[in-house]
Design a protein around this motif. Structure first.
Motif, PDB file in Angstrom:
ATOM      1  N   LEU A 172       0.814  -1.213   0.000  1.00 16.85           N
ATOM      2  CA  LEU A 172       0.000   0.000   0.000  1.00 16.85           C
ATOM      3  C   LEU A 172       0.848   1.264   0.000  1.00 16.85           C
ATOM      4  CD1 LEU A 172      -2.755  -1.012   2.596  1.00 16.85           C
ATOM      5  CD2 LEU A 172      -2.967  -0.962   0.100  1.00 16.85           C
ATOM      6  N   ALA A 173       2.032   1.191   0.608  1.00 18.92           N
ATOM      7  CA  ALA A 173       2.875   2.378   0.742  1.00 18.92           C
ATOM      8  C   ALA A 173       3.553   2.765  -0.566  1.00 18.92           C
ATOM      9  CB  ALA A 173       3.936   2.151   1.817  1.00 18.92           C
ATOM     10  N   ALA A 174       3.630   1.827  -1.503  1.00 22.70           N
ATOM     11  CA  ALA A 174       4.334   2.099  -2.761  1.00 22.70           C
ATOM     12  C   ALA A 174       3.698   3.291  -3.487  1.00 22.70           C
ATOM     13  CB  ALA A 174       4.306   0.863  -3.658  1.00 22.70           C
ATOM     14  N   GLY A 175       4.505   4.295  -3.759  1.00 24.25           N
ATOM     15  CA  GLY A 175       4.023   5.474  -4.466  1.00 24.25           C
ATOM     16  C   GLY A 175       3.372   6.508  -3.587  1.00 24.25           C
ATOM     17  N   HIS A 176       3.142   6.179  -2.268  1.00 25.91           N
ATOM     18  CA  HIS A 176       2.477   7.114  -1.363  1.00 25.91           C
ATOM     19  C   HIS A 176       3.460   7.990  -0.596  1.00 25.91           C
ATOM     20  CE1 HIS A 176      -1.527   4.667  -1.040  1.00 25.91           C
ATOM     21  NE2 HIS A 176      -1.242   5.066  -2.253  1.00 25.91           N
ATOM     22  N   GLY A 177       4.707   7.531  -0.519  1.00 26.56           N
ATOM     23  CA  GLY A 177       5.669   8.229   0.319  1.00 26.56           C
ATOM     24  C   GLY A 177       6.151   9.534  -0.297  1.00 26.56           C
ATOM     25  N   ARG A 178       6.137  10.598   0.488  1.00 25.59           N
ATOM     26  CA  ARG A 178       6.691  11.860   0.026  1.00 25.59           C
ATOM     27  C   ARG A 178       8.214  11.772   0.013  1.00 25.59           C
ATOM     28  NH1 ARG A 178       3.038  12.956   3.931  1.00 25.59           N
ATOM     29  NH2 ARG A 178       4.720  13.449   5.393  1.00 25.59           N
ATOM     30  N   VAL A 181       9.876  11.570   3.350  1.00 20.41           N
ATOM     31  CA  VAL A 181       9.700  10.278   4.017  1.00 20.41           C
ATOM     32  C   VAL A 181      10.634   9.242   3.407  1.00 20.41           C
ATOM     33  CG1 VAL A 181       8.073   8.436   4.569  1.00 20.41           C
ATOM     34  CG2 VAL A 181       7.306  10.816   4.568  1.00 20.41           C
ATOM     35  N   GLN A 182      10.761   9.275   2.071  1.00 19.84           N
ATOM     36  CA  GLN A 182      11.699   8.366   1.411  1.00 19.84           C
ATOM     37  C   GLN A 182      13.113   8.596   1.929  1.00 19.84           C
ATOM     38  OE1 GLN A 182      11.065   6.010  -0.849  1.00 19.84           O
ATOM     39  NE2 GLN A 182       8.937   6.410  -1.363  1.00 19.84           N
ATOM     40  N   GLN A 183      13.472   9.867   2.121  1.00 18.39           N
ATOM     41  CA  GLN A 183      14.806  10.176   2.632  1.00 18.39           C
ATOM     42  C   GLN A 183      14.966   9.679   4.062  1.00 18.39           C
ATOM     43  OE1 GLN A 183      17.521  11.508   0.985  1.00 18.39           O
ATOM     44  NE2 GLN A 183      18.505  10.808   2.892  1.00 18.39           N
ATOM     45  N   ARG A 184      13.903   9.803   4.834  1.00 16.01           N
ATOM     46  CA  ARG A 184      13.966   9.329   6.223  1.00 16.01           C
ATOM     47  C   ARG A 184      14.179   7.815   6.262  1.00 16.01           C
ATOM     48  NH1 ARG A 184      14.873  11.593  11.278  1.00 16.01           N
ATOM     49  NH2 ARG A 184      13.922  10.282  12.873  1.00 16.01           N
ATOM     50  N   GLU A 210      11.976   2.410  13.694  1.00 17.36           N
ATOM     51  CA  GLU A 210      11.461   3.618  13.052  1.00 17.36           C
ATOM     52  C   GLU A 210      11.202   3.384  11.569  1.00 17.36           C
ATOM     53  OE1 GLU A 210      12.378   8.390  12.507  1.00 17.36           O
ATOM     54  OE2 GLU A 210      13.306   7.244  14.122  1.00 17.36           O
ATOM     55  N   PHE A 211      12.057   2.605  10.932  1.00 13.60           N
ATOM     56  CA  PHE A 211      11.864   2.286   9.510  1.00 13.60           C
ATOM     57  C   PHE A 211      10.502   1.630   9.298  1.00 13.60           C
ATOM     58  CE2 PHE A 211      11.952  -0.543   5.900  1.00 13.60           C
ATOM     59  CZ  PHE A 211      12.680   0.127   4.928  1.00 13.60           C
ATOM     60  N   HIS A 212      10.222   0.611  10.080  1.00 14.44           N
ATOM     61  CA  HIS A 212       8.975  -0.130   9.892  1.00 14.44           C
ATOM     62  C   HIS A 212       7.763   0.698  10.313  1.00 14.44           C
ATOM     63  CE1 HIS A 212      10.622  -4.119   8.774  1.00 14.44           C
ATOM     64  NE2 HIS A 212      11.682  -3.643   9.391  1.00 14.44           N
ATOM     65  N   SER A 213       7.931   1.523  11.343  1.00  9.20           N
ATOM     66  CA  SER A 213       6.834   2.385  11.777  1.00  9.20           C
ATOM     67  C   SER A 213       6.496   3.400  10.687  1.00  9.20           C
ATOM     68  CB  SER A 213       7.213   3.091  13.071  1.00  9.20           C
ATOM     69  OG  SER A 213       6.176   3.949  13.496  1.00  9.20           O
ATOM     70  N   LEU A 214       7.518   4.012  10.088  1.00  7.81           N
ATOM     71  CA  LEU A 214       7.296   4.976   9.007  1.00  7.81           C
ATOM     72  C   LEU A 214       6.597   4.325   7.826  1.00  7.81           C
ATOM     73  CD1 LEU A 214      10.656   6.980   8.943  1.00  7.81           C
ATOM     74  CD2 LEU A 214       8.375   7.939   9.312  1.00  7.81           C
ATOM     75  N   LEU A 215       7.026   3.121   7.477  1.00  7.36           N
ATOM     76  CA  LEU A 215       6.452   2.439   6.327  1.00  7.36           C
ATOM     77  C   LEU A 215       4.956   2.208   6.536  1.00  7.36           C
ATOM     78  CD1 LEU A 215       8.032  -0.348   4.260  1.00  7.36           C
ATOM     79  CD2 LEU A 215       5.706  -0.652   5.096  1.00  7.36           C
ATOM     80  N   ILE A 216       4.588   1.782   7.732  1.00  3.05           N
ATOM     81  CA  ILE A 216       3.172   1.541   8.010  1.00  3.05           C
ATOM     82  C   ILE A 216       2.387   2.849   7.988  1.00  3.05           C
ATOM     83  CG2 ILE A 216       1.548   0.762   9.778  1.00  3.05           C
ATOM     84  CD1 ILE A 216       3.622  -1.323  10.603  1.00  3.05           C
ATOM     85  N   GLN A 217       3.002   3.915   8.483  1.00  2.81           N
ATOM     86  CA  GLN A 217       2.310   5.201   8.544  1.00  2.81           C
ATOM     87  C   GLN A 217       2.025   5.782   7.167  1.00  2.81           C
ATOM     88  OE1 GLN A 217       4.353   7.879  11.259  1.00  2.81           O
ATOM     89  NE2 GLN A 217       4.665   6.216  12.715  1.00  2.81           N
ATOM     90  N   ILE A 218       2.836   5.448   6.156  1.00 11.85           N
ATOM     91  CA  ILE A 218       2.606   6.008   4.825  1.00 11.85           C
ATOM     92  C   ILE A 218       1.786   5.066   3.947  1.00 11.85           C
ATOM     93  CG2 ILE A 218       4.727   7.359   4.903  1.00 11.85           C
ATOM     94  CD1 ILE A 218       6.018   5.331   3.044  1.00 11.85           C
ATOM     95  N   ALA A 219       1.256   4.001   4.536  1.00  7.32           N
ATOM     96  CA  ALA A 219       0.471   3.044   3.752  1.00  7.32           C
ATOM     97  C   ALA A 219      -0.884   3.611   3.353  1.00  7.32           C
ATOM     98  CB  ALA A 219       0.287   1.745   4.535  1.00  7.32           C
ATOM     99  N   ALA A 262      11.601  -0.068  -4.162  1.00  2.55           N
ATOM    100  CA  ALA A 262      10.282  -0.413  -4.700  1.00  2.55           C
ATOM    101  C   ALA A 262       9.258   0.666  -4.369  1.00  2.55           C
ATOM    102  CB  ALA A 262       9.823  -1.759  -4.136  1.00  2.55           C
ATOM    103  N   LEU A 263       9.359   1.227  -3.171  1.00  6.50           N
ATOM    104  CA  LEU A 263       8.445   2.307  -2.797  1.00  6.50           C
ATOM    105  C   LEU A 263       8.640   3.513  -3.710  1.00  6.50           C
ATOM    106  CD1 LEU A 263       8.650   2.264   1.126  1.00  6.50           C
ATOM    107  CD2 LEU A 263       6.905   1.236  -0.333  1.00  6.50           C
ATOM    108  N   ALA A 264       9.901   3.857  -3.961  1.00  8.84           N
ATOM    109  CA  ALA A 264      10.187   5.015  -4.809  1.00  8.84           C
ATOM    110  C   ALA A 264       9.692   4.798  -6.234  1.00  8.84           C
ATOM    111  CB  ALA A 264      11.689   5.284  -4.809  1.00  8.84           C
ATOM    112  N   ALA A 265       9.739   3.541  -6.692  1.00  7.94           N
ATOM    113  CA  ALA A 265       9.294   3.225  -8.049  1.00  7.94           C
ATOM    114  C   ALA A 265       7.789   3.031  -8.131  1.00  7.94           C
ATOM    115  CB  ALA A 265      10.011   1.971  -8.547  1.00  7.94           C
TER     116      ALA A 265
END
Length: 295
Positions: A172-178, A181-184, A210-219, A262-265
């Motif tokens: 779900l997070a793929a393509g949603h991250g600003r 957030v990607q930099q974080r 924090e990595f996994h928490s951020l990923l879930i938050q941008i889903a 993959a998220l960035a793509a």
């Protein structure tokens, strides 16, 4: 090393988290404390040895105030089984035993009631509730179970829960991250790499959480977002390795990197696959979580 990485590593080294690092799970937090020379310690009913043992155990407060210490102590005792289901908790006895005020006891019991560990009813008093009533998703209860007699069950259940949550969140997070957030996420991978090189398990664990928490938050799913704290707690109390995420190595870092790519793509399928690979169990603990099926 980035400024963020340096700051996070320095803070982690100086902080006392009270959580076990890899391989430290068997260090049960109820450390025996010296009692020689202490006199006049109030005791609960001597007919119940479970309550008497608490005086010989460290509070495990991790720097909390009296209220937090009492919540921690009573919570650990309930979760460990020292205070079994339907056990009455008399505020006056608790106050005497731990030498705290009625206000501290009352507020502590309210916190435990909110977690589902105790119930207070008129003409009945406060009693310990059965496991079926506990809020097992509460981070404190996760921690107490992880360091208690149920630690194997807790690790298995947390791993199974992560298998349910995180591959979907990655998709779900793929393509949603600003961009920030990607930099974080990239920063967290950098921090994990530096921490691994220095053998700093605590910093690695915090950056990983924090990595996994951020990923879930941008889903983009608010219900999933509420579970991010659970995943963080799972990563910090997992103890001995259960999944590839729990064992710092180059393969783990590579899988984290593939997730970010993959998220960035905007490739949800690739992000999900990379997360499943990251969460793949090790052969020696294959009984904990079944290996993923290829679709």
């Amino acid at each position: 090393m980035s400024t963020l990485a340096h700051t996070m590593m320095t803070a982690a080294r100086s902080a006392d988290s009270g959580l076990a690092g890899p391989g430290e799970l068997d260090r049960y937090p109820y450390a025996e404390a010296a009692t020689a020379g202490r006199v006049g310690i109030p005791s609960w009913d001597s007919a119940d040895p479970e309550l008497g043992r608490v005086g010989r155990r460290a509070a495990g407060s991790r720097g909390r105030g009296l209220h937090g210490q009492l919540v921690q102590q009573l919570g650990q005792m309930i979760v460990s089984g020292d205070l079994g289901a339907d056990r009455p908790l008399v505020p006056e006895e608790i106050g005497q035993r731990f030498e705290v005020s009625r206000t501290v006891v009352r507020e502590s019991l309210r916190v435990l009631e909110a977690k589902g560990l105790v119930s207070a009813r008129p003409n009945v008093g406060t009693r310990v509730r059965p496991v079926s009533d506990w809020n097992l998703l509460d981070p404190d209860i996760i921690e107490w179970r992880a360091f208690g007699p149920q630690r194997d069950d807790q690790r298995r259940e947390l791993s199974e829960l992560r298998w349910t949550i995180e591959p979907l969140a990655a998709r779900l997070a793929a393509g949603h991250g600003r961009e920030e957030v990607q930099q974080r996420l990239t920063d967290m991978i950098e921090i994990m790499g530096h921490a691994m090189a220095q053998g700093d398990a605590l910093t690695f664990s915090r950056a990983d959480a924090e990595f996994h928490s951020l990923l879930i938050q941008i889903a983009g799913n608010r219900m999933l977002e509420h579970l991010s704290g659970i995943v963080s707690a799972a990563l910090q109390v997992s103890g001995n390795p259960v999944t590839g995420c729990d064992r710092p190595n180059e393969a783990s870092l590579a899988h984290h990197g593939r997730i970010v790519d993959a998220l960035a793509a905007g490739d949800g399928a690739a992000a999900e696959t990379a997360m499943r690979q990251l969460l793949t169990v090790h052969p020696e603990v294959e009984r904990v979580v079944p290996a993923p099926r290829e679709h």
